[in-house]
Design a protein around this motif. Structure first.
Motif, PDB file in Angstrom:
ATOM      1  N   LYS A  55     -12.000   7.213  -0.108  1.00  0.00           N
ATOM      2  CA  LYS A  55     -10.673   6.661  -0.341  1.00  0.00           C
ATOM      3  C   LYS A  55     -10.605   5.960  -1.684  1.00  0.00           C
ATOM      4  N   ARG A  56      -9.367   5.809  -2.181  1.00  0.00           N
ATOM      5  CA  ARG A  56      -9.107   5.022  -3.379  1.00  0.00           C
ATOM      6  C   ARG A  56      -8.193   3.870  -2.979  1.00  0.00           C
ATOM      7  N   PRO A  57      -8.794   2.772  -2.525  1.00  0.00           N
ATOM      8  CA  PRO A  57      -7.991   1.666  -1.965  1.00  0.00           C
ATOM      9  C   PRO A  57      -7.017   1.074  -2.987  1.00  0.00           C
ATOM     10  N   ASN A  58      -5.876   0.660  -2.485  1.00  0.00           N
ATOM     11  CA  ASN A  58      -4.853   0.045  -3.326  1.00  0.00           C
ATOM     12  C   ASN A  58      -5.137  -1.454  -3.444  1.00  0.00           C
ATOM     13  N   LEU A  59      -6.272  -1.776  -4.032  1.00  0.00           N
ATOM     14  CA  LEU A  59      -6.692  -3.165  -4.184  1.00  0.00           C
ATOM     15  C   LEU A  59      -7.015  -3.439  -5.650  1.00  0.00           C
ATOM     16  N   ASN A 112     -11.395   2.461 -10.394  1.00  0.00           N
ATOM     17  CA  ASN A 112     -11.483   2.417 -11.853  1.00  0.00           C
ATOM     18  C   ASN A 112     -11.925   1.025 -12.280  1.00  0.00           C
ATOM     19  N   ILE A 113     -12.492   0.952 -13.478  1.00  0.00           N
ATOM     20  CA  ILE A 113     -12.861  -0.344 -14.059  1.00  0.00           C
ATOM     21  C   ILE A 113     -12.180  -0.469 -15.417  1.00  0.00           C
ATOM     22  N   ALA A 114     -11.488  -1.566 -15.614  1.00  0.00           N
ATOM     23  CA  ALA A 114     -10.847  -1.848 -16.901  1.00  0.00           C
ATOM     24  C   ALA A 114     -11.412  -3.142 -17.462  1.00  0.00           C
ATOM     25  N   VAL A 115     -11.438  -3.232 -18.793  1.00  0.00           N
ATOM     26  CA  VAL A 115     -11.934  -4.425 -19.483  1.00  0.00           C
ATOM     27  C   VAL A 115     -10.872  -4.870 -20.477  1.00  0.00           C
ATOM     28  N   PHE A 192     -13.184   7.232 -15.685  1.00  0.00           N
ATOM     29  CA  PHE A 192     -14.241   7.299 -14.681  1.00  0.00           C
ATOM     30  C   PHE A 192     -13.817   6.562 -13.418  1.00  0.00           C
ATOM     31  N   LEU A 193     -14.292   7.094 -12.276  1.00  0.00           N
ATOM     32  CA  LEU A 193     -14.187   6.419 -10.990  1.00  0.00           C
ATOM     33  C   LEU A 193     -15.587   5.993 -10.561  1.00  0.00           C
ATOM     34  N   PHE A 194     -15.690   4.796 -10.006  1.00  0.00           N
ATOM     35  CA  PHE A 194     -16.975   4.259  -9.569  1.00  0.00           C
ATOM     36  C   PHE A 194     -16.911   3.991  -8.065  1.00  0.00           C
ATOM     37  N   TYR A 195     -17.961   4.400  -7.373  1.00  0.00           N
ATOM     38  CA  TYR A 195     -17.995   4.194  -5.919  1.00  0.00           C
ATOM     39  C   TYR A 195     -18.671   2.865  -5.600  1.00  0.00           C
ATOM     40  N   PHE A 196     -17.978   2.050  -4.776  1.00  0.00           N
ATOM     41  CA  PHE A 196     -18.523   0.778  -4.310  1.00  0.00           C
ATOM     42  C   PHE A 196     -18.484   0.735  -2.785  1.00  0.00           C
ATOM     43  N   THR A 197     -19.586   0.311  -2.197  1.00  0.00           N
ATOM     44  CA  THR A 197     -19.569   0.024  -0.765  1.00  0.00           C
ATOM     45  C   THR A 197     -18.952  -1.368  -0.564  1.00  0.00           C
ATOM     46  N   LYS A 198     -18.603  -1.659   0.647  1.00  0.00           N
ATOM     47  CA  LYS A 198     -18.069  -2.989   0.948  1.00  0.00           C
ATOM     48  C   LYS A 198     -19.192  -4.018   0.801  1.00  0.00           C
ATOM     49  N   GLY A 199     -18.859  -5.125   0.136  1.00  0.00           N
ATOM     50  CA  GLY A 199     -19.855  -6.189   0.021  1.00  0.00           C
ATOM     51  C   GLY A 199     -20.112  -6.601  -1.410  1.00  0.00           C
ATOM     52  N   LYS A 200     -21.265  -7.197  -1.635  1.00  0.00           N
ATOM     53  CA  LYS A 200     -21.623  -7.814  -2.908  1.00  0.00           C
ATOM     54  C   LYS A 200     -22.216  -6.788  -3.871  1.00  0.00           C
ATOM     55  N   HIS A 201     -21.798  -6.882  -5.166  1.00  0.00           N
ATOM     56  CA  HIS A 201     -22.285  -5.964  -6.199  1.00  0.00           C
ATOM     57  C   HIS A 201     -22.454  -6.730  -7.508  1.00  0.00           C
ATOM     58  N   ILE A 219     -11.164  -4.407 -11.472  1.00  0.00           N
ATOM     59  CA  ILE A 219     -11.557  -3.296 -10.612  1.00  0.00           C
ATOM     60  C   ILE A 219     -10.333  -2.935  -9.779  1.00  0.00           C
ATOM     61  N   PHE A 220      -9.854  -1.703  -9.944  1.00  0.00           N
ATOM     62  CA  PHE A 220      -8.557  -1.329  -9.376  1.00  0.00           C
ATOM     63  C   PHE A 220      -8.481   0.187  -9.263  1.00  0.00           C
ATOM     64  N   ASN A 221      -7.301   0.697  -8.939  1.00  0.00           N
ATOM     65  CA  ASN A 221      -7.075   2.135  -8.929  1.00  0.00           C
ATOM     66  C   ASN A 221      -5.835   2.477  -9.733  1.00  0.00           C
ATOM     67  N   LEU A 222      -6.030   3.369 -10.675  1.00  0.00           N
ATOM     68  CA  LEU A 222      -4.962   3.797 -11.564  1.00  0.00           C
ATOM     69  C   LEU A 222      -3.971   4.667 -10.795  1.00  0.00           C
ATOM     70  N   LYS A 223      -2.689   4.440 -11.004  1.00  0.00           N
ATOM     71  CA  LYS A 223      -1.670   5.239 -10.315  1.00  0.00           C
ATOM     72  C   LYS A 223      -1.558   6.619 -10.964  1.00  0.00           C
ATOM     73  N   ASP A 224      -1.224   7.610 -10.145  1.00  0.00           N
ATOM     74  CA  ASP A 224      -1.053   8.965 -10.657  1.00  0.00           C
ATOM     75  C   ASP A 224       0.151   9.034 -11.592  1.00  0.00           C
TER      76      ASP A 224
END
Length: 955
Positions: A55-59, A112-115, A192-201, A219-224
């Motif tokens: 999934k690409r959560p809307n967070l 996605n990751i933005a800086v 790039f998309l990065f996969y994260f499990t739930k929890g601390k990273h 850390i977010f998800n880019l809209k189409d």
């Protein structure tokens, strides 16, 4: 009989593997591991395929940069509050070490990751970081993440006194930018998309080059991005009917507002009298882009204003005359965002002439809704249509290079063409690798034909290599006979990858217009073309095109001749006209010469001789000086201060008889290049001393790999190292005698020739290509090759490094790494009537600020491949070298010891080469060879000293 031969060959191969075990830590050597360059298993393509169903959560998670959790001791961290409007603190990060953040992910998925970063002042090059997540690099492509600096013209173009416009200076325009992490090479069209499990990273940024300031990490998800039809359907039909009318807003291409690189400056084009602006006589800056605007990620942005709300169409007057088969592609941004999917990949097709087109789908023109007021339009280079093809061919190049190295390990680079090496048995994946890559090449050739047509030339290279691979797979016993052609095809594939990435485009102007506007005429008719040609013909008698920039009357300016390209000369003239002349009131006429022959004729004939010559061969200093043609610079005021700019021995080649006839402009010296991937897998450390190097050569040769003693041919660099590190010299202190036949010289000469006689080092080779293929994973060459590998060998990016040359351990335990250098000279001629002015110019030119600025400007004009090898030690520290590599270069520079030039010294290199070849090729005894030719050298030195009335050596 054939079975017996195969059995013997197999037995020999097994014995070779057993011998090689002495050089490895493991009991068995896995060739697939040893020569793994870049595994596709570690690529982003493979990484994302493992998580495509996540999934690409809307967070959205914001990590404030100042809330870091870890950093290294060498990381320079500062909290700054003067870069934001509300004065909230942000984090300055230096160009060494790492900084790390810890955060918590609430829902598993792809993100996605933005800086948000600020490109704070550095060395004017792009900022680079490596990214690690949870202590590991998620995929290869985040080894280098690039953060662009932002540039603009310093002002309107200046004009010289002949009416030619001068390229404006490019200056940084730093501002806060939110960048979404994507591929620095442009081989993936989406971030790039990065996969994260739930929890601390944890997220770690490792500094590679340049400092930068970070506000936050998001850390977010880019809209189409919606399609054009989806955008249009959001408007009412009545709105679409109420179009604006009779509006044309023309944006001149050369009037760019911002750009991603300083190389994207305006240029002139005199090929089309309908360009805007245009002159048949003068060079007017009227277009932008061209070859400099060719690489993925480069962008140019313009500002424009529309008078009222409404729907507008957008068109471009452009020229794409570089790629006949593959269109150049650009992504369009309006006010910082992509309006709809269809403009993510705008194709500009090939034609030798200028073209104009409004954006559309071939049937209808796209309409863009714009509000009254100011807007921005950005075009960014993209590879979207061919990105997958480039990735596939690049991986083929890597796979086939691995295979080549495995073959060479068994056959050597020069195999017996009549021997069957049973390669299919020795390399189990030989046939599958050949067949798989041949299939990939053919499939991608077909994809290219769909994009560029059946006759697209770019497909021919792929098909040619595929044919060879298929033949090798069918008849593996012929591989030894085809090995040279196979290596040539590897080079062709690498060149193909470089060439296909080049997407140049010229822009004359952009039109934002109401839907009723027509396309303008962009090419002249036959009468306009003829009239323009006639005017150019007559103007050619009035203009001296060898002169650069503003030209002064001869008696009011100094005459400077430069042996360099036009781009370099124009950059120098720009610095003169904007800095030197305004400060001193001294005018400078700059002339380009192509060879020193023109200089010799002018000096000898006294016809308009130069006052100063720049970038000429260093040997001219003593040759001209002893003939009275040059000024003794050491007698001029301020010389002692000028001397401090250079290395301690830098003036040695320019000095003779207590006089100094020139100054160094550029400086070169050898360093060690090594393939970290290959040496690491072979458990070989980069050698520190010559003894260690000889052991390393033996290890490499056990795998049929070689050491490169120079770049090919007779390498005097190696001899100079061996001589200088022993404390040896070419000449006596008074320069009257060559002493290469003394004990230090003979020992160094013998050790040098032993590299070829005993160790079998090849004499002729192409170091650049053999380093790329891995045949020569270790070698010594001029440090200027660094830029060549960086720019022209993308397939080994990140897999090689540099180190100081091997040295000789002294009694105190330290290592002497002495080397001799090279470079070009600055000369002042004795015929000058403006000595004071000429010396002022030379002092200005060699100063730290000017040399650093010239180096940065040159790189801005020509790119990283043109990095300037200044002789000014401090100036080099201001050029955009990665900090780790600069430390190595500066360390080696401290060991520089130059070789003097004396009358007759041209005989030294000639006869040293003769002595070398007699030993290496004819088997002569080293001592006898060097003794014989030293006598010949001394005869010539005596003859030249007698010619110039100098005292001869006493026997």
């Amino acid at each position: 009989m054939k079975l017996v031969l195969k059995f013997i060959s197999l037995l020999l191969f097994i014995l070779l593997l057993i011998t090689n075990l002495n050089f490895a830590q493991n009991s068995l050597v896995n060739l697939n591991v040893i020569f793994e360059l870049i595994s596709k298993e570690n690529s982003y393509e493979t990484y994302i395929s493992r998580f495509y169903d996540k999934k690409r959560p809307n967070l959205t998670l914001i990590i404030n940069a100042i809330n870091y959790s870890n950093f290294s001791k060498d990381m320079d961290l500062k909290r700054l509050t003067n870069l934001t409007q509300d004065k909230h603190p942000v984090l300055y990060t230096g160009e060494n070490g790492f900084v790390e953040w810890t955060f918590n992910i609430e829902e598993e998925g792809l993100y996605n990751i933005a800086v948000k970063y600020y490109p704070i002042t550095g060395k004017n090059s792009a900022i680079e970081r490596e990214i690690m997540i949870d202590g590991k690099r998620p995929f290869n492509e985040v080894r280098i993440v690039r953060f662009e600096r932002i540039w603009k013209d310093a002002g309107d173009p200046l004009k010289d006194n002949r009416g030619n416009e001068l390229r404006p200076l490019q200056i940084e325009s730093p501002m806060w930018v939110e960048k979404i992490i994507d591929d620095a090479e442009g081989l993936y069209s989406e971030p790039f998309l990065f996969y994260f499990t739930k929890g601390k990273h944890t997220l770690r940024f490792i500094s590679v080059k340049e400092p930068m300031v970070i506000d936050y990490i998001k850390i977010f998800n880019l809209k189409d991005i919606p399609s054009y039809s989806e955008i249009i359907n959001t408007y009412h039909k009545e709105d679409l009917k109420r179009n604006v009318k009779n509006i044309i807003v023309k944006i001149q291409g050369e009037k760019a507002y911002l750009k991603s690189e300083p190389t994207l400056y305006p240029v002139y084009d005199m090929s089309n009298p309908l360009n805007e602006p245009y002159s048949s006589r003068n060079k007017l800056l009227n277009i932008i882009g061209g070859y400099n605007w060719r690489s993925s990620g480069q962008w140019i942005e313009w500002k424009f204003t529309v008078p009222e709300d409404g729907f507008y169409k957008i068109g471009f007057k452009f020229r794409q005359n570089a790629n006949p088969g593959i269109p150049s592609e650009r992504t369009l941004y309006i006010d910082g965002r992509i309006p709809f999917k269809e403009v993510m990949n705008i194709k500009f097709k090939y034609d030798t002439k200028w073209q104009f087109k409004y954006l559309g789908n071939g049937k209808d023109e796209y309409l863009f809704h714009l509000t009254n007021g100011e807007h921005t339009l950005r075009l960014k280079v993209t590879y979207e249509s061919i990105a997958e093809i480039i990735r596939n061919i690049l991986q083929c190049s890597i796979d086939l290079s691995q295979l080549y190295t495995k073959i060479v390990m068994i056959t050597s680079p020069n195999p017996d063409p009549y021997r069957d090496y049973l390669l299919e048995q020795s390399i189990p994946d030989l046939i599958p690798t050949l067949e798989r890559n041949a299939k990939i090449l053919r499939e991608n050739a077909e994809k290219l034909k769909i994009i560029g047509g059946e006759k697209v030339s770019e497909a021919a290279t792929l098909e040619r290599v595929a044919i060879q691979l298929e033949g090798m797979a069918k008849e593996p016993e012929t591989i030894a006979q085809r090995l040279q052609r196979y290596r040539d095809n590897l080079s062709a594939l690498s060149a193909w990858v470089l060439a296909i990435r080049e997407q140049p485009l010229d822009i004359d102007y952009i039109i934002v217009a109401s839907p009723d506007a027509r396309s303008p005429r962009v090419n002249p008719n036959i009468f306009e073309g003829i009239w323009d040609g006639v005017k150019k013909f007559f103007y050619s008698f009035l203009e001296d095109y060898n002169m650069i920039g503003t030209v002064y009357e001869k008696d009011k300016a100094i005459n400077v001749w430069v042996q360099m390209g036009r781009d370099q000369a124009e950059t120098l003239k720009m610095l003169i006209d904007t800095d030197f002349t305004p400060k001193t009131g001294i005018g400078v006429n700059l002339n380009i010469i192509t060879t020193e022959a023109a200089l010799l004729f002018s000096v000898a004939s006294k016809e308009n001789p130069p006052d100063v010559a720049l970038n000429v061969p260093r040997g001219l200093a003593v040759d001209y000086g002893i003939r009275g043609a040059l000024v003794d610079i050491s007698k001029l005021p301020g010389f002692e201060n000028v001397k401090k700019y250079f290395a301690p021995y830098a003036l040695v080649p320019y000095s003779f008889g207590g006089k100094v006839y020139g100054l160094p402009m550029t400086q070169d010296f050898p360093i060690m290049f090594y393939r970290a991937d290959i040496l690491g897998r072979l458990n070989i450390e980069v050698p520190n001393t010559w003894d260690e190097l000889y052991k390393t050569i033996a290890k490499l040769q056990s795998y049929n790999l070689q050491f490169a003693a120079g770049t090919g041919g007779t390498s005097f660099d190696i001899f100079n190292m061996l001589l200088l590190q022993r404390g040896g010299k070419y000449y006596t202190e008074d320069g009257k005698r060559c002493i290469l036949n003394n004990e230090e010289g003979v020992t160094a000469f013998k050790e040098w020739t032993n590299l070829y006689v005993l160790y079998g080092i090849p004499l002729y080779y192409d170091f650049f290509n053999r380093f790329r293929t891995g045949e020569m994973p270790l070698g010594i060459g001029p440090y200027t090759m660094y830029n060549q590998f960086k720019v022209a060998a993308p397939e080994i990016s990140g897999l090689w490094g540099i180190a100081p040359v091997p040295g000789r351990r002294k009694r105190d335990g330290s290592i002497d790494r002495s080397v001799a250098g090279g470079g070009n000279a600055i000369l002042i001629f004795s015929q000058t009537k403006k000595l004071k002015e000429a010396w002022e110019f030379v002092k200005w030119w060699v100063s730290t600020d000017v040399q650093a600025r010239f180096g940065r400007e040159l790189e801005a004009v020509l790119g990283a491949g043109a990095r300037y090898n200044t002789a000014n030690i401090e100036a080099m520290s201001y050029l955009p070298w990665p900090s780790s590599d600069y430390k190595i270069l500066s360390t080696q520079w401290r060991y520089l010891k130059e070789i003097p030039n004396v009358p007759g010294s041209y005989y030294v290199s000639r006869h040293l080469d003769n002595a070398f070849r007699e030993v290496v090729m004819l088997g002569e005894i080293p001592r006898e060879a060097i003794e014989k030719y030293t006598r010949e050298i001394n005869k010539e030195i005596d003859r030249k000293r007698e010619e110039f009335g100098l005292e001869l050596a006493k026997e």
